[in-house]
Design an enzyme around this catalytic site. Structure first.
Site, PDB file in Angstrom:
ATOM      1  N   ARG A  33      25.663 -12.463   5.152  1.00 39.46           N
ATOM      2  CA  ARG A  33      25.400 -12.910   3.787  1.00 39.46           C
ATOM      3  C   ARG A  33      26.731 -13.159   3.073  1.00 39.46           C
ATOM      4  O   ARG A  33      27.725 -12.456   3.319  1.00 39.46           O
ATOM      5  CB  ARG A  33      24.640 -11.788   3.091  1.00 39.46           C
ATOM      6  CG  ARG A  33      24.239 -12.019   1.654  1.00 39.46           C
ATOM      7  CD  ARG A  33      23.064 -12.913   1.544  1.00 39.46           C
ATOM      8  NE  ARG A  33      22.392 -12.810   0.258  1.00 39.46           N
ATOM      9  CZ  ARG A  33      21.603 -13.763  -0.204  1.00 39.46           C
ATOM     10  NH1 ARG A  33      21.381 -14.872   0.493  1.00 39.46           N
ATOM     11  NH2 ARG A  33      20.989 -13.617  -1.346  1.00 39.46           N
ATOM     12  N   THR A  40      15.932 -23.295   2.629  1.00 37.20           N
ATOM     13  CA  THR A  40      16.519 -22.296   3.514  1.00 37.20           C
ATOM     14  C   THR A  40      16.033 -22.679   4.892  1.00 37.20           C
ATOM     15  O   THR A  40      15.174 -23.532   5.021  1.00 37.20           O
ATOM     16  CB  THR A  40      16.027 -20.900   3.091  1.00 37.20           C
ATOM     17  OG1 THR A  40      16.681 -20.552   1.895  1.00 37.20           O
ATOM     18  CG2 THR A  40      16.300 -19.824   4.117  1.00 37.20           C
ATOM     19  N   THR A  76      20.998 -19.929   4.782  1.00 38.26           N
ATOM     20  CA  THR A  76      20.765 -20.754   3.600  1.00 38.26           C
ATOM     21  C   THR A  76      22.034 -21.057   2.819  1.00 38.26           C
ATOM     22  O   THR A  76      23.046 -20.358   2.963  1.00 38.26           O
ATOM     23  CB  THR A  76      19.772 -20.031   2.650  1.00 38.26           C
ATOM     24  OG1 THR A  76      19.347 -20.915   1.628  1.00 38.26           O
ATOM     25  CG2 THR A  76      20.383 -18.799   2.014  1.00 38.26           C
ATOM     26  N   ASN A 106      21.116 -21.436  -0.385  1.00 39.71           N
ATOM     27  CA  ASN A 106      20.289 -21.091  -1.538  1.00 39.71           C
ATOM     28  C   ASN A 106      19.548 -22.332  -2.019  1.00 39.71           C
ATOM     29  O   ASN A 106      18.516 -22.677  -1.478  1.00 39.71           O
ATOM     30  CB  ASN A 106      21.091 -20.425  -2.660  1.00 39.71           C
ATOM     31  CG  ASN A 106      20.166 -19.681  -3.617  1.00 39.71           C
ATOM     32  OD1 ASN A 106      19.054 -19.336  -3.232  1.00 39.71           O
ATOM     33  ND2 ASN A 106      20.591 -19.438  -4.829  1.00 39.71           N
ATOM     34  N   ASP A 128      21.555 -15.544  -6.810  1.00 36.08           N
ATOM     35  CA  ASP A 128      20.658 -14.475  -6.332  1.00 36.08           C
ATOM     36  C   ASP A 128      21.004 -13.115  -6.945  1.00 36.08           C
ATOM     37  O   ASP A 128      20.235 -12.165  -6.823  1.00 36.08           O
ATOM     38  CB  ASP A 128      20.707 -14.370  -4.800  1.00 36.08           C
ATOM     39  CG  ASP A 128      19.747 -15.346  -4.133  1.00 36.08           C
ATOM     40  OD1 ASP A 128      18.923 -15.952  -4.842  1.00 36.08           O
ATOM     41  OD2 ASP A 128      19.816 -15.505  -2.898  1.00 36.08           O
ATOM     42  N   SER A 187      18.719 -10.476  -1.224  1.00 28.76           N
ATOM     43  CA  SER A 187      18.090 -11.646  -0.616  1.00 28.76           C
ATOM     44  C   SER A 187      16.633 -11.361  -0.287  1.00 28.76           C
ATOM     45  O   SER A 187      16.221 -10.208  -0.153  1.00 28.76           O
ATOM     46  CB  SER A 187      18.835 -11.977   0.680  1.00 28.76           C
ATOM     47  OG  SER A 187      18.164 -12.982   1.394  1.00 28.76           O
ATOM     48  N   SER A 188      15.864 -12.438  -0.143  1.00 30.71           N
ATOM     49  CA  SER A 188      14.484 -12.290   0.341  1.00 30.71           C
ATOM     50  C   SER A 188      14.366 -12.690   1.806  1.00 30.71           C
ATOM     51  O   SER A 188      13.284 -12.579   2.388  1.00 30.71           O
ATOM     52  CB  SER A 188      13.544 -13.177  -0.471  1.00 30.71           C
ATOM     53  OG  SER A 188      13.566 -12.802  -1.821  1.00 30.71           O
ATOM     54  N   GLY A 215      11.944 -20.246   1.739  1.00 27.88           N
ATOM     55  CA  GLY A 215      11.092 -20.320   0.549  1.00 27.88           C
ATOM     56  C   GLY A 215      11.377 -19.295  -0.528  1.00 27.88           C
ATOM     57  O   GLY A 215      10.458 -18.881  -1.232  1.00 27.88           O
ATOM     58  N   GLY A 216      12.637 -18.873  -0.669  1.00 26.09           N
ATOM     59  CA  GLY A 216      12.964 -17.910  -1.730  1.00 26.09           C
ATOM     60  C   GLY A 216      12.122 -16.649  -1.584  1.00 26.09           C
ATOM     61  O   GLY A 216      11.894 -16.183  -0.467  1.00 26.09           O
TER      62      GLY A 216
HETATM   63  O1  DON Z   1      18.453 -15.159  -0.026  1.00 26.70           O
HETATM   64  C1  DON Z   1      17.521 -15.543  -0.711  1.00 26.70           C
HETATM   65  O2  DON Z   1      16.551 -14.861  -0.968  1.00 26.70           O
HETATM   66  C2  DON Z   1      17.549 -16.959  -1.254  1.00 26.70           C
HETATM   67  N1  DON Z   1      18.914 -17.383  -1.403  1.00 26.70           N
HETATM   68  C3  DON Z   1      16.797 -17.827  -0.323  1.00 26.70           C
HETATM   69  C4  DON Z   1      16.743 -19.244  -0.806  1.00 26.70           C
HETATM   70  C5  DON Z   1      15.633 -19.987  -0.233  1.00 26.70           C
HETATM   71  O3  DON Z   1      14.881 -19.517   0.555  1.00 26.70           O
HETATM   72  C6  DON Z   1      15.478 -21.374  -0.709  1.00 26.70           C
HETATM   73  N2  DON Z   1      14.261 -21.980  -0.218  1.00 26.70           N
HETATM   74  N3  DON Z   1      13.711 -22.393   0.650  1.00 26.70           N
END
Ligand code: DON
Length: 566
Positions: A100, A377, A395, A397, A419, A448-449, A469-470
């Site tokens: 990360r 992502t 990602t 982001n 984030d 992060s997710s 997908g965040g």
């Molecule tokens: O780490 C995270 O949770 C976010 N930066 C992830 C971003 C993301 O999944 C964007 N979408 N698809």
């Protein structure tokens, strides 16, 4: 008669050709006896397969795929961002690599607040939005510890794709065109990601990235130093100076990815190994599964009002804990064993009622649908012929990160600083309200997710899971697991079946438009759920292995993903 037979033969031929064409399309689950690679992009999947056939193992293939995605999926595949890898080797050992991004050394808690007000543009669209990239260090670390092949071999296919170019798909062309106005704000991004003749990209255009090829060559020759010092570092620091960013030579030199122990949790006969903090996915998925362990989910029925209600309430509680407790474990003490404790999670469900919602408390919050910023992502999953398994989520982001390309080096920078909790109570790009545990500090990793996950049964790998997908990554990964284990769905269904999502704040139940019947929606509204239709809830690129060891590569039909194997 002869004419009729000929006509029938032609029909059969057309049907066969069409079925083959359908099978070759992206988004379809396919099974393989030996090894399989599933990524969000077909060239990258082919690169992974080639490396496996050249004698590489799953980790070699993962590193090759990561570099290939940096070329063929510039919106999310990257060398300017970060991610997580979870792996399980054929001897049963598991490990997790945290590559990360970290906050630069000059970062401060209030860096996104001006005149007392949070400025979202700073954490999303400026050079300050970038964390120190972790991908190159992570890939080299993974390869050194677990790979069989030299760096030059696994990076070569990416160099070729960048140097020779590849043909854009319709979706890739649209993605670039969608962001053209933003790319035009930066000389470098305009040069790399818009056409010289100013016309929009078309499907089939050859997309060549010469400067990126040279950067990849430097990494191939010099390893870590090809990115974190020398010419590439000069170019990153120059870009920072030009656009007011703060990543320094010292940040680059000192960046380190880190091995961590995966979080292990169990559900029915399955053990799950998930990326630990700073991923919140592991804790949240473990909490949700533990909260559900005493309910007969199958009896409730897939996506019935009762099922959606119960699972939503479980999501709500897990995300409320996420907001309060989670952050970088190197900086904050996370009460991990308490959060994972069965009694704790069952206690949290004491307030659950079948007939009504438990309302999320009313602190101020935002609505992710209001933000036009699209996000991106990428998840890839690999199992090799010996059973080594790798799940990676990586990602920038937002889609194409902060849209700032490093001039002369050909790659985009992330906007991962968004984030962090920019200001408690203020929603980030995904509408997440977060707490002090996730506030900005020098060298700290943002929560992060991303939730790469490996699932075993009786000590053999049965699933490799993860999503883009965040915050929806967490709930999408969780639902594709439940779909398989609780409802016995086949690999295609488990990924394709409609999903829903709740993240505590905003207090909304997001659902994929056609995923809940009108009657179910009515029943959920009666219980007090605030329903909100949503485009795609995550994109999962999973592998499922059946009782006979057959490996199903299962890309999500919601994207351009493809499975390759042999
Ligand atoms: O780490 C995270 O949770 C976010 N930066 C992830 C971003 C993301 O999944 C964007 N979408 N698809």
């Amino acid at each position: 008669m002869k004419f009729v037979i000929r006509f029938l033969l032609i029909l059969i031929f057309i049907f066969t050709v069409q079925s083959e064409a359908l099978l070759a399309q992206t988004g379809w689950a396919k099974s393989y006896e030996n090894a399989v690679v599933v990524t969000a992009e077909k060239h990258a999947s082919q690169v992974g397969k080639r490396i496996l056939q050249q004698g590489g193992n799953a980790v070699d293939a993962a590193v090759a795929v990561q570099f290939a995605l940096a070329v063929t999926e510039p919106r999310a595949g990257n060398i300017g961002g970060g991610g997580f890898m979870v792996l399980r080797m054929d001897d049963g050992t598991t490990n997790a690599l945290d590559f990360r991004e970290r906050a630069p050394e000059q970062a401060t808690k209030d860096m996104f607040i001006k005149d007392g007000e949070y400025k979202p543009d700073l954490s999303r669209r400026s050079a300050l939005a970038s964390g120190v990239p972790g991908v190159v260090d992570g890939m080299i670390k993974a390869l050194e510890r677990y790979g069989n092949l030299p760096l030059e071999t696994v990076i070569e296919p990416a160099i070729q794709l960048a140097r020779e170019g590849y043909k854009l798909t319709w979706l890739q062309a649209q993605d670039l065109n969608d962001k053209a106005e933003e790319f035009k704000q930066y000389r470098s991004s305009r040069r790399y990601f818009t056409k010289r003749d100013k016309t929009p990209y078309q499907e089939g255009d050859l997309f060549v990235q010469k400067d990126l090829a040279k950067t990849l060559e430097r990494i191939s020759r010099m390893g870590r130093d090809g990115f974190y010092s020398g010419l590439t570092a000069d170019r990153i620091v120059n870009t920072m100076e030009e656009f007011g960013g703060i990543i320094s030579y010292s940040d680059l030199k000192n960046y380190e990815s880190k091995w961590r122990d995966p979080v292990k949790t169990s559900f029915k006969d399955y053990d799950l190994y998930i990326m630990p903090p700073p991923s919140s996915g592991s804790i949240a998925i473990a909490q949700m599964l533990t909260s559900l362990e005493n309910y007969d989910l199958k009896e409730l029925g897939f996506n019935s009002a009762k099922y959606v209600h119960l699972v939503t309430e479980v999501m709500r509680r897990a995300f409320a804990d996420r907001a309060h407790f989670l952050g970088d474990p190197d900086f904050v003490r996370i009460p991990q064993s308490g959060l994972l404790d069965s009694a704790y999670n069952h206690d949290r469900m004491q307030s659950f009622r079948w007939d009504t919602v438990t309302s999320s408390n009313s602190i101020s919050h935002g609505d992710p649908l209001k933000y036009q910023e699209s996000n991106e992502t990428t998840q890839y999953s690999i199992v090799d012929k010996n059973g080594n398994a790798v799940a990676v989520t990586t990602t920038l982001n937002g889609s194409f990160g902060n849209k700032i390309a490093v001039d002369g080096a050909g790659f985009l920078l992330n906007n991962e600083m968004d984030d962090f909790t920019a200001q408690p109570g203020e929603p980030n790009m995904f509408g997440l309200i977060q707490g002090k545990a996730n506030s900005v500090a020098p060298k700290k990793r943002m929560l992060s997710s991303m939730s790469p996950t490996i699932v075993t049964k009786n000590d053999s790998t049965r699933m490799v899971l993860g999503a883009a997908g965040g915050p929806r990554i967490i709930t999408a990964t969780f639902q594709s697991f439940l779909n398989r284990v609780v409802f016995g769905m086949d690999p295609q269904q488990a990924n394709s079946a409609p999903r829903f999502h709740h993240q505590w704040m905003p207090d909304k139940l997001y659902y994929e438009e056609f995923g809940l019947s009108p009657d179910t929606r009515e029943k959920l509204k009666e219980k007090g759920h605030k329903l909100n239709p949503y485009g795609n809830i995550g994109r999962t690129h999973n592998i499922y292995i059946d009782n006979n060891g057959l490996k199903y590569g299962s890309p999500d039909p919601r994207g351009d993903g493809a499975a390759e194997g042999y």
